[in-house]
Motif scaffolding. Structure first.
Motif, mmCIF file in Angstrom:
data_model
loop_
_atom_site.group_PDB
_atom_site.id
_atom_site.type_symbol
_atom_site.label_atom_id
_atom_site.label_comp_id
_atom_site.label_asym_id
_atom_site.label_seq_id
_atom_site.Cartn_x
_atom_site.Cartn_y
_atom_site.Cartn_z
ATOM 1 N N ARG A 178 0.505 -1.118 0.051
ATOM 2 C CA ARG A 178 -0.027 0.081 0.094
ATOM 3 C C ARG A 178 0.736 1.284 -0.035
ATOM 4 N N ILE A 179 1.645 1.596 0.932
ATOM 5 C CA ILE A 179 2.825 1.978 0.524
ATOM 6 C C ILE A 179 3.332 2.867 -0.416
ATOM 7 N N ARG A 181 2.255 1.875 -2.986
ATOM 8 C CA ARG A 181 1.855 2.250 -4.084
ATOM 9 C C ARG A 181 1.511 3.540 -4.426
ATOM 10 N N ALA A 182 0.994 3.783 -2.688
ATOM 11 C CA ALA A 182 1.263 5.578 -2.825
ATOM 12 C C ALA A 182 2.110 6.206 -3.377
ATOM 13 N N SER A 184 4.034 5.856 -5.629
ATOM 14 C CA SER A 184 4.263 5.950 -6.756
ATOM 15 C C SER A 184 3.349 6.516 -7.890
ATOM 16 N N ALA A 185 1.995 6.692 -7.273
ATOM 17 C CA ALA A 185 0.994 6.933 -7.208
ATOM 18 C C ALA A 185 1.343 8.460 -7.501
#
Ligand SMILES: Nc1ncnc2c1ncn2[C@@H]1O[C@H](COP(=O)(O)OP(=O)(O)O)[C@@H](O)[C@H]1O
Ligand SMILES: [Mg+2]
Lengths: 321, 257
Positions: A178-179, A181-182, A184-185
């Protein structure tokens, strides 16, 4: 037989390589949220001086000094990361480069504490400390057929190797979560990320502080590996070194800057004459990479290609997963 | 009432993009926001999602004033959106895009993400399953591992809807979802928005495709030059002379241009 193969010089080069890999990864983490920070050489210095001074003056054990040095650099990373949140791209790069320079000037001028540009010496040496400890426990390097200095350099190398493996493991796992993904978003589209519920302030400062912490960690290890440090070790040329690890190796995947650090530490050792022209070669690397391969040598496709190759070979041998 | 817009204005320098606009949206309805280009529709979305602060007026979501919250907190409250000019994370895969959308409904921090206790593994598995289900829901089954930028335009629009739905919104804001779609895609989109409504999600829809808007919406508000000129059922809007005037006037401009 084993003893003849263990060459302190190679081990020392290998140890520098491992320290540089940690620095390359520190750059990568901050970059993985799209923040180009050149402050990592400064944070490296903070970690190095903090741990060196604590172990010299308060006789703290080396591991304690290293951890405090890293944490202190990380906290300073929060302090620097918060106000620079609004800065993007080249503006952030300039401000953070300036920050590194401020740190260096402090090291040079706070002579009562830092001994100025001469630097600190007599820093507890991790290899020698370890040797002392194992000797007290009744172990002698001779039992392995090693000389004392072979043992020292090998111990340092192995300790750093374990640390680097842990660091890569840690951040690969973080990335694949989750971290990650945040992160790279935010890198791909900050405003869209924010609109999808990501607290961009938190994650950008987190990435900045993690980069600072890791740089400080590398710096502290560096101090206890050499036993002496001076402000010049953490000046802007070091910031540029770290930047080039990411430019050459790439910053899409963790292996990029790790490879960059590995290759660029090895190169001047293999080709002696290169070290004289180091910065000229760096210039050429930047220009060529920007034109030919701006994502760096190692990108996601390269990693996928290597994975395919290795799993196919694994399958052939019946060990594929 | 899910959303109340109360006398909201927005100025960009000297330009007033919105002037004293008010309307409210009931739970479960599909509410249309229409008007010529530049009327201020997207600006309204940007205010509701806190991309910009309002110049004046209040935005109330489920009885709570939200127009000073940060954008990620708006999402956490239960409002999520799509963008008129598609803003996916282009280099992520389709399923990763949706997984990002689940961010505000998950909680594992750094240490849990690295050391992965059972609670983290379950959460991660849940995120994955939920994202795959949403892709199925919007008709992107089988495209999970395709990189988002390689999807067709219509697929990208549907992926944006799936990503927004991943945050479990009570109010979904769709900014011109049919733009660039062909007739079959638009028909599919119609069905999709209907199914979203059936899930109990309230929809605020900006759209230029008039048949779509008129068939889909329970109520509609019309903006022109930042001012609300009409509000009512599709039938009422279609018969409103001011609305016809606004659209016809603008169309002539566009023909001249
Ligand atoms: N960020 C901005 N800065 C300045 N002007 C803006 C900005 N966003 C929108 N506008 C202006 O506000 C007006 C309304 O725009 P917009 O809300 O995008 O219209 P619509 O979505 O109805 O086509 C336009 O005149 C536009 O140029
Ligand atoms: Mg618009």
């Amino acid at each position: 037989m084993l003893a003849e193969l263990i060459n302190p010089y190679y081990l020392q080069v290998g140890s520098f390589m491992l320290i540089n890999i940690i620095l390359g990864i520190s750059m990568y983490i901050t970059l993985s949220t799209g923040q180009l920070s050149l402050a990592n050489a400064g944070f490296m210095g903070i970690g190095a001086y903090t741990s060196a001074l604590l172990t010299i003056h308060f006789s703290l054990p080396i591991p304690v000094g290293v951890v405090i040095g890293a944490i202190f650099a990380g906290l300073l990373g929060i302090v620097v990361g918060l106000p620079t949140l609004r800065l993007k791209g080249v503006f952030l790069a300039i401000v953070t480069l300036g920050f590194g320079e401020v740190i260096r000037v402090i090291f040079v001028n706070w002579e009562s504490l830092t001994k100025g540009s001469v630097g600190l010496s007599g820093i507890p040496h991790m290899g020698r400390e370890l040797l002392k400890t194992v000797k007290e426990l009744g172990f002698e390097p001779k039992m392995l057929g090693l000389q004392n200095n072979q043992f020292i350099f090998m111990a340092i190398f192995l300790i750093l190797l374990v640390i680097v493996i842990f660091v890569i493991w840690f951040f690969k796992r973080q990335n694949d979560s989750r971290i990650g993904r945040a992160f790279s978003a935010i890198k791909l589209d900050e405003q869209a990320a924010e609109s999808m519920g990501i607290n961009i302030t938190y994650y950008k400062v987190l990435a900045f502080a993690q980069g600072a912490l890791l740089s400080g960690f590398a710096g502290a290890l560096f101090a206890h590996m050499l036993g002496y440090i001076s402000p010049a070790d953490f000046a802007y040329h070091k910031a540029i070194d770290i930047l080039i690890f990411a430019v050459l190796g790439g910053s899409e995947v963790i292996w990029g800057p790790a490879f960059g650090a590995f290759f660029l530490t090895l190169l001047p050792e293999v080709l002696r004459f290169i070290s004289e022209y180091r910065y000229m070669i760096y210039g050429v690397i930047i220009v060529v990479m920007m034109v030919v391969r701006p994502q760096g040598l190692i990108d996601l496709n390269v990693v996928k290609w290597i994975k395919r190759k290795t799993t196919r070979r694994g399958l052939k041998n019946g060990t594929g997963n | 009432m899910v959303l109340e817009i109360k006398k909201v204005s927005k100025n960009f320098g000297g330009l007033s993009a919105l002037t004293d606009v008010s309307f409210s949206i009931n739970k479960g309805e599909i509410f249309g926001l229409i008007g010529p280009n530049g009327a201020g529709k997207t600006t309204m979305f940007n205010l509701v999602t806190s991309i910009f602060p309002t110049s004046s007026g209040d935005i109330i979501f489920k009885g709570e004033k939200i127009n000073e919250l940060k954008p990620h907190l708006i999402t956490e409250k239960g409002i999520c959106r799509t963008f008129q000019n598609i803003r996916l994370f282009p280099q992520m895969t389709t399923v990763e895009n949706v997984m990002v959308g689940v961010h505000s409904r998950s909680s594992s921090g750094v240490l849990k993400s690295v050391f992965r206790p059972k609670s983290q593994r379950q959460e991660e598995e849940g995120i994955k399953v939920k994202s795959q289900d949403l892709l199925k829901f919007v008709g992107l089954e089988g495209y999970e591992e395709v990189v988002a930028e390689n999807l067709s335009y219509g697929q990208q629009r549907r992926l944006e809807i799936a990503r927004a739905m991943a945050s479990d919104p009570e109010l979904l804001l769709l900014d011109e979802p049919a733009a660039g779609m062909n007739e079959t895609e638009t028909e599919d989109l119609f069905q999709l928005i209907k199914r979203i409504q059936q899930k109990g999600i309230t929809v605020l829809l900006i759209e230029h495709d008039m048949p779509l808007v008129m068939n889909l919406c329970d109520r509609i508000a019309v903006l022109n030059f930042g001012v609300k000129i009409a509000e009512g059922t599709p039938k009422e809007i279609q018969d409103n002379p001011e609305v016809i005037e606004a659209y016809l006037g603008r169309e002539e401009d566009e023909l001249d241009a």
